[in-house]
Motif scaffolding. Structure first.
Motif, PDB file in Angstrom:
ATOM      1  N   GLN A 149       0.825  -1.207   0.000  1.00 53.47           N
ATOM      2  CA  GLN A 149       0.000   0.000   0.000  1.00 53.47           C
ATOM      3  C   GLN A 149       0.858   1.256   0.000  1.00 53.47           C
ATOM      4  O   GLN A 149       0.547   2.236  -0.690  1.00 53.47           O
ATOM      5  CB  GLN A 149      -0.902  -0.028   1.234  1.00 53.47           C
ATOM      6  CG  GLN A 149      -1.679   1.230   1.518  1.00 53.47           C
ATOM      7  CD  GLN A 149      -2.330   1.196   2.904  1.00 53.47           C
ATOM      8  OE1 GLN A 149      -2.316   0.182   3.590  1.00 53.47           O
ATOM      9  NE2 GLN A 149      -2.893   2.322   3.312  1.00 53.47           N
ATOM     10  N   LEU A 150       1.968   1.233   0.751  1.00 57.24           N
ATOM     11  CA  LEU A 150       2.805   2.421   0.928  1.00 57.24           C
ATOM     12  C   LEU A 150       3.963   2.498  -0.053  1.00 57.24           C
ATOM     13  O   LEU A 150       4.622   3.530  -0.153  1.00 57.24           O
ATOM     14  CB  LEU A 150       3.349   2.470   2.355  1.00 57.24           C
ATOM     15  CG  LEU A 150       2.327   2.393   3.495  1.00 57.24           C
ATOM     16  CD1 LEU A 150       3.027   2.535   4.834  1.00 57.24           C
ATOM     17  CD2 LEU A 150       1.241   3.443   3.330  1.00 57.24           C
ATOM     18  N   GLY A 151       4.249   1.389  -0.767  1.00 58.02           N
ATOM     19  CA  GLY A 151       5.384   1.363  -1.674  1.00 58.02           C
ATOM     20  C   GLY A 151       6.715   1.343  -0.953  1.00 58.02           C
ATOM     21  O   GLY A 151       7.678   1.983  -1.385  1.00 58.02           O
ATOM     22  N   VAL A 152       6.766   0.590   0.178  1.00 63.43           N
ATOM     23  CA  VAL A 152       7.983   0.502   0.987  1.00 63.43           C
ATOM     24  C   VAL A 152       8.324  -0.969   1.221  1.00 63.43           C
ATOM     25  O   VAL A 152       7.649  -1.871   0.714  1.00 63.43           O
ATOM     26  CB  VAL A 152       7.812   1.242   2.329  1.00 63.43           C
ATOM     27  CG1 VAL A 152       7.506   2.713   2.078  1.00 63.43           C
ATOM     28  CG2 VAL A 152       6.710   0.613   3.184  1.00 63.43           C
ATOM     29  N   GLU A 153       9.375  -1.225   2.010  1.00 61.03           N
ATOM     30  CA  GLU A 153       9.829  -2.595   2.234  1.00 61.03           C
ATOM     31  C   GLU A 153       9.430  -3.164   3.589  1.00 61.03           C
ATOM     32  O   GLU A 153       9.749  -4.291   3.919  1.00 61.03           O
ATOM     33  CB  GLU A 153      11.358  -2.668   2.084  1.00 61.03           C
ATOM     34  CG  GLU A 153      11.871  -2.248   0.724  1.00 61.03           C
ATOM     35  CD  GLU A 153      11.312  -3.078  -0.417  1.00 61.03           C
ATOM     36  OE1 GLU A 153      10.919  -4.239  -0.175  1.00 61.03           O
ATOM     37  OE2 GLU A 153      11.258  -2.569  -1.545  1.00 61.03           O
ATOM     38  N   THR A 175      12.839   1.652   3.702  1.00 61.27           N
ATOM     39  CA  THR A 175      12.983   1.894   2.270  1.00 61.27           C
ATOM     40  C   THR A 175      14.298   1.279   1.806  1.00 61.27           C
ATOM     41  O   THR A 175      15.290   1.277   2.543  1.00 61.27           O
ATOM     42  CB  THR A 175      12.993   3.400   1.949  1.00 61.27           C
ATOM     43  OG1 THR A 175      14.069   4.031   2.658  1.00 61.27           O
ATOM     44  CG2 THR A 175      11.678   4.047   2.337  1.00 61.27           C
ATOM     45  N   ALA A 176      14.314   0.752   0.595  1.00 62.39           N
ATOM     46  CA  ALA A 176      15.534   0.154   0.056  1.00 62.39           C
ATOM     47  C   ALA A 176      16.594   1.230  -0.121  1.00 62.39           C
ATOM     48  O   ALA A 176      16.321   2.321  -0.633  1.00 62.39           O
ATOM     49  CB  ALA A 176      15.246  -0.532  -1.274  1.00 62.39           C
ATOM     50  N   ASP A 177      17.830   0.912   0.289  1.00 69.88           N
ATOM     51  CA  ASP A 177      18.931   1.860   0.202  1.00 69.88           C
ATOM     52  C   ASP A 177      19.786   1.635  -1.039  1.00 69.88           C
ATOM     53  O   ASP A 177      20.623   2.455  -1.380  1.00 69.88           O
ATOM     54  CB  ASP A 177      19.799   1.749   1.465  1.00 69.88           C
ATOM     55  CG  ASP A 177      20.856   2.823   1.537  1.00 69.88           C
ATOM     56  OD1 ASP A 177      20.505   4.007   1.341  1.00 69.88           O
ATOM     57  OD2 ASP A 177      22.040   2.496   1.764  1.00 69.88           O
ATOM     58  N   GLN A 178      19.570   0.510  -1.673  1.00 72.14           N
ATOM     59  CA  GLN A 178      20.326   0.157  -2.870  1.00 72.14           C
ATOM     60  C   GLN A 178      19.540  -0.880  -3.653  1.00 72.14           C
ATOM     61  O   GLN A 178      18.571  -1.448  -3.151  1.00 72.14           O
ATOM     62  CB  GLN A 178      21.702  -0.399  -2.485  1.00 72.14           C
ATOM     63  CG  GLN A 178      21.651  -1.566  -1.508  1.00 72.14           C
ATOM     64  CD  GLN A 178      23.009  -1.907  -0.938  1.00 72.14           C
ATOM     65  OE1 GLN A 178      23.797  -2.580  -1.591  1.00 72.14           O
ATOM     66  NE2 GLN A 178      23.273  -1.446   0.278  1.00 72.14           N
ATOM     67  N   SER A 179      19.956  -1.129  -4.878  1.00 74.09           N
ATOM     68  CA  SER A 179      19.268  -2.109  -5.702  1.00 74.09           C
ATOM     69  C   SER A 179      19.445  -3.502  -5.104  1.00 74.09           C
ATOM     70  O   SER A 179      20.564  -3.912  -4.797  1.00 74.09           O
ATOM     71  CB  SER A 179      19.824  -2.079  -7.127  1.00 74.09           C
ATOM     72  OG  SER A 179      19.189  -3.051  -7.937  1.00 74.09           O
ATOM     73  N   ALA A 180      18.341  -4.209  -4.906  1.00 73.01           N
ATOM     74  CA  ALA A 180      18.390  -5.544  -4.306  1.00 73.01           C
ATOM     75  C   ALA A 180      17.146  -6.313  -4.718  1.00 73.01           C
ATOM     76  O   ALA A 180      16.072  -5.736  -4.927  1.00 73.01           O
ATOM     77  CB  ALA A 180      18.481  -5.452  -2.790  1.00 73.01           C
ATOM     78  N   SER A 181      17.284  -7.623  -4.823  1.00 74.42           N
ATOM     79  CA  SER A 181      16.157  -8.478  -5.168  1.00 74.42           C
ATOM     80  C   SER A 181      15.246  -8.659  -3.958  1.00 74.42           C
ATOM     81  O   SER A 181      15.635  -8.380  -2.813  1.00 74.42           O
ATOM     82  CB  SER A 181      16.657  -9.838  -5.638  1.00 74.42           C
ATOM     83  OG  SER A 181      17.247 -10.545  -4.540  1.00 74.42           O
ATOM     84  N   HIS A 182      14.049  -9.160  -4.208  1.00 76.47           N
ATOM     85  CA  HIS A 182      13.114  -9.432  -3.116  1.00 76.47           C
ATOM     86  C   HIS A 182      13.714 -10.446  -2.147  1.00 76.47           C
ATOM     87  O   HIS A 182      13.596 -10.292  -0.923  1.00 76.47           O
ATOM     88  CB  HIS A 182      11.787  -9.958  -3.670  1.00 76.47           C
ATOM     89  CG  HIS A 182      10.746 -10.176  -2.604  1.00 76.47           C
ATOM     90  ND1 HIS A 182      10.689 -11.325  -1.841  1.00 76.47           N
ATOM     91  CD2 HIS A 182       9.739  -9.373  -2.164  1.00 76.47           C
ATOM     92  CE1 HIS A 182       9.689 -11.227  -0.989  1.00 76.47           C
ATOM     93  NE2 HIS A 182       9.086 -10.049  -1.168  1.00 76.47           N
TER      94      HIS A 182
END
Length: 326
Positions: A149-153, A175-182
């Motif tokens: 809903q919030l677009g966060v992790e 929030t993601a701090d760098q590119s990472a897979s699920h």
């Protein structure tokens, strides 16, 4: 400055963490045996304190991680009796974290629960209702704030209060701090412990406690300080016309679960400033120095400050410090 200084507003209780009275003991000795993440509600109608707290054990010691959430009741805010226990199996989750109990205008009781979603392994926050504080069923939880809903992790650790009748909920969100897979972010069912995120503080508001409006970030990690990985506000209160709050800070993922306390202050919730840029507000000398998850109940005659802190053996207990009225 002296506490009597008429032009020093917003002075907050600073104390020796060791001087707080132990409210709940951990279930074992050593790192990973933690009780805490308190959420405290004072019911004016019955003059009763209700305390929620999480019981955790090390990974690999069943039932591990945040296995249980407890509710306890007290007439003085210091001596509590347990009245309810919820277990993570009821949510089919790997871990439960901070929860908070409150009473609605209709008289119904609500428990806001943060836990790892079994479907996508991200922290989320739900609510369940009951007609009494010892009658909750976790299986009846329904979504309040979800990462999708919030677009966060991840979103967890609610703190609840009212302003002019409007409900406000402060939460920790990742929030993601760098590119990472699920899988890199959520494969361990705890993105906060990966080093791939930043832990921030957000605000949601509601008229009825059921449907919530996300207002976004109100406080975040510093650029390069002692709190540049995590900046999680645990509680706020009004004092001298200001908003004051304690927050949990950490410099990197190695201090996750072992955060230390900082201070924020502002004229409104969207202009909070860190008052402790150079280091924690208070120091716990034991083990990791963990001093976190503060909750403050400011009454007319005294202020009760609840917190989770490290013991000499590395475990954490839940304590309360009674300070003068603010």
């Amino acid at each position: 400055m002296s506490a009597a200084d008429p032009r020093h507003w917003g002075q907050v209780p600073v104390f020796d963490p060791q001087s707080g009275q132990v409210v709940v003991e951990p279930t074992g000795s050593g790192k990973g045996y933690w009780v805490g993440a308190p959420g405290v509600y004072y019911d004016v109608e019955s003059a009763t304190f209700y305390l929620t707290y999480r019981v955790r054990r090390p990974r690999g010691v069943e039932p591990d991680r945040g296995a249980e959430i407890h509710i306890a009741r007290s007439s003085d805010g210091i001596q509590f009796e347990e009245i309810w226990v919820g277990r993570k199996e009821e949510l089919n989750t790997t871990s439960i974290e901070r929860c908070v109990i409150a009473r609605s205008d209709s008289g119904a009781w609500r428990l806001y629960v943060s836990y790892v979603d079994p479907e996508d392994a991200r922290w989320r926050t739900d609510v369940t209702e009951a007609n009494a504080p010892d009658a909750f069923k976790l299986a009846d939880c329904r979504p309040v704030l979800t990462p999708a809903q919030l677009g966060v992790e991840g979103v967890k650790d609610p703190f609840l209060f009212r302003v002019g009748g409007m409900l406000h909920m402060i939460v920790s969100f990742a929030t993601a701090d760098q590119s990472a897979s699920h899988d890199e972010l959520h494969g361990t069912h705890d993105a906060y412990n990966t080093g791939l995120i930043r832990s921030r503080t957000g605000l949601a508001t509601s008229v009825d406690g059921q449907t919530w409006n996300w207002e976004g970030e109100i406080f975040g990690p510093s650029e390069s300080g002692w709190d540049c990985y995590c900046a999680r506000i645990g509680s706020v209160w009004r004092q001298d016309g200001l908003w004051i709050g304690y927050y949990d800070g950490s410099a990197d993922v190695s201090e996750n679960y072992e955060e230390r306390v900082g201070l924020v202050c502002g004229s409104d919730l969207h202009s909070l400033k860190r008052m402790t840029p150079d280091g924690p507000l208070m120091i716990q000398p034991n083990a990791s120095g963990a001093l976190r998850y503060f909750d403050v109940v400011a009454l007319e005659d005294r202020t009760l400050i609840y917190y989770e802190t490290a013991r000499e053996d590395g475990s954490h207990d839940l304590r309360v410090f009674v300070a003068p009225a603010v």
